[in-house]
Design a protein around this motif. Sequence first.
Motif, mmCIF file in Angstrom:
data_model
loop_
_atom_site.group_PDB
_atom_site.id
_atom_site.type_symbol
_atom_site.label_atom_id
_atom_site.label_comp_id
_atom_site.label_asym_id
_atom_site.label_seq_id
_atom_site.Cartn_x
_atom_site.Cartn_y
_atom_site.Cartn_z
ATOM 1 N N ILE A 234 0.959 -1.407 0.166
ATOM 2 C CA ILE A 234 -0.043 -0.079 -0.063
ATOM 3 C C ILE A 234 1.020 1.337 0.060
ATOM 4 N N VAL A 235 0.902 2.111 -0.982
ATOM 5 C CA VAL A 235 1.575 3.345 -1.018
ATOM 6 C C VAL A 235 0.971 4.295 -0.532
ATOM 7 N N SER A 236 -0.458 4.634 -0.581
ATOM 8 C CA SER A 236 -1.220 5.647 0.066
ATOM 9 C C SER A 236 -2.680 5.196 0.191
ATOM 10 N N GLY A 237 -3.304 5.776 1.214
ATOM 11 C CA GLY A 237 -4.757 5.569 1.334
ATOM 12 C C GLY A 237 -4.834 4.169 2.294
ATOM 13 N N ARG A 238 -6.087 3.906 2.706
ATOM 14 C CA ARG A 238 -6.261 2.812 3.660
ATOM 15 C C ARG A 238 -7.148 1.723 2.698
ATOM 16 N N LEU A 239 -6.802 0.435 2.882
ATOM 17 C CA LEU A 239 -7.261 -0.699 2.331
ATOM 18 C C LEU A 239 -8.273 -1.467 3.355
ATOM 19 N N ARG A 240 -9.556 -1.510 3.312
ATOM 20 C CA ARG A 240 -10.259 -2.217 4.176
ATOM 21 C C ARG A 240 -10.994 -3.511 3.544
ATOM 22 N N LEU A 241 -11.359 -4.537 4.562
ATOM 23 C CA LEU A 241 -11.980 -5.765 4.077
ATOM 24 C C LEU A 241 -13.240 -5.422 3.862
ATOM 25 N N GLY A 242 -13.760 -5.961 2.355
ATOM 26 C CA GLY A 242 -15.034 -5.478 1.836
ATOM 27 C C GLY A 242 -14.995 -4.528 1.136
ATOM 28 N N ASP A 243 -14.076 -3.604 0.971
ATOM 29 C CA ASP A 243 -13.851 -2.329 0.237
ATOM 30 C C ASP A 243 -14.270 -2.758 -1.443
ATOM 31 N N GLU A 244 -14.928 -1.731 -2.130
ATOM 32 C CA GLU A 244 -14.928 -1.947 -3.322
ATOM 33 C C GLU A 244 -13.710 -1.179 -4.078
#
Length: 604
Positions: A234-244
């Motif tokens: 991950i370079v930037s931002g947040r990645l959440r489980l279930g995200d589109e």
Amino acid sequence: MIPQTQRTRNDGIRNVAIIAHVDHGKTTLVDGMLRQSGIFHEHEALVERVMDSNELERERGITILAKTTGVRYRGVKINIVDTPGHSDFGGEVERALTIVDGVILVVDASEGPLPQTRYVLMKALEAKLVPILVINKIDRPDARIQEVLNEVYDLFIDLDAAEDQLDFPVIYTIARDGVAKTSLDDASTNLRPLFEAILERIPAPVGDPDDTLQVLVANLDYSDYLGRLGICRIVSGRLRLGDEIGIVKLDGSLQRTKITKLYSFEGLSRIDETVGMPGDVLAIAGVEGITIGETITDPDSPRPLPPIQIDEPTISMLFMVNTSPFSGKDGSYVTSRHLRERLEKELLTNVSIRVEPGERPDSFKVMGRGELQLAILMESMRREGYEFAAAKPEILTRTAGDVILEPIELLVVDCPESYLGVIMEQLGIRKGKLTKMINHGSGRVRIEFHVPTRGLIGLRSELLTDTRGTAILNSLFHGYSPWQGEIPMRSTGSLVSDRAGRVTGYAVFNLQERGVIFVTPGTDVYEGMIIGENARPQDIDVNIVRDKRLTNIRASTSDEAIRLIPPRILNLEQAMEFIRDDELMEVTPSSIRMRKKILAANQR
């Protein structure tokens, strides 16, 4: 290096790749780090080189695929990428370097920097990564630690390292025993100095968790339950489980999908996660069809990252359907459709291989970095039940104006002084140019040559024969230069079976004076199959299935027992080097045969 947004440092993470020449101790060092980090329980049985999980890797003692693991030290998560040392698998190294912020360069205390050391370091310095030097195997009786350190400094300067990259810490290790020292007289008995150097010198990843999501896919894995997994940073931002999310494909199109699983790496396990922050190295599921170099981003305001740049292939082989009389007896997958599907599957995870259609509909031109890479691909395929034929490796040339350019390799030969003349003679024939010679005073000499890539085909087995197995050869792609002219290849002919049948000891006994035999009595052969190497340049058609004729007249002398010289059974790489332009290699799950392209003797 990954473009970094300036704001937040994620001090709880360090991302580091371990790079080195083959057999300098990378995977063994990762073993020690895993053991001493407390990842494993006391009752767990551990094997050596635990990261080399692939069957071929354990057999050959080399790393082929880059793999990710994670350890915790003083509350900091250290993600470690173990990389291959062979330049044939350089695509794996280049991908691994895109998801890390620093590298541990491992160098053998006796052998010093070798061609692949140069290659992996060049890639790390180009990516502006922070290096830590580890001089390993300091307990070797022939260790020359200070000279090796000086050679590494020379290499850094030769590769135009920046000022801050030259100020690297040096750690002295015995990876096998799990010992690291900051100086040779340090009394340390564990790897703590190495862990401390990683925390202190490798920068924490930087990125803004509130910025647009940008995730670079650097590797792929596969799970029987979840399908394809993308290993990414991950370079930037947040990645959440279930995200589109949106996947920006290599052609610029956007594919929408949903994250069904998020994993991080701890030891040999994958740990379920619910959210990923900048700097995290994660495996994600739910991304069917994703390939290496694509960007996962916000589907509504996509911001793709630049794709991963991979060096061009230099060598090609033609894979085709097996048309020999024995085709289909061994393999489960024998048709061109099977072959195409398997090669397309390889392209998904191996970015340094290219595949093009061949001249015939049942043939495919497979291009790679070197003979070893293509040999590993063929070995993997035959173990999976595939059966096919392959032609002699050919080099890939370029043109600049009217000039044909061919790939040139830097070849480093380490050999005893007494065999210097033989090596010079062999490389002179193959258009090799001597660039450097070093005598360490230990009875062995290191010689460097620039040789056309096609001159290396078949060289290894010849030099090992000429030097009685004492020469060590390492090569590295150097660049392109104008075509060097004809290079004489194999000076011997082939012994070719002139009929089908079963090999007899009597026939082998009468033929073994003509050259080296490749088959054992009892082997089934067919017309046009190569059963040996003729000592002279011509091919000879021979009867290898002849029986001794029995009569009812008793001979005056009792039958003499026949004495057979043990045959030379060729492995995949040796068969690749042996075949000529008019010959093919037949690869099946249980055997490797060689044959003439035109089987019938009266049509050749």
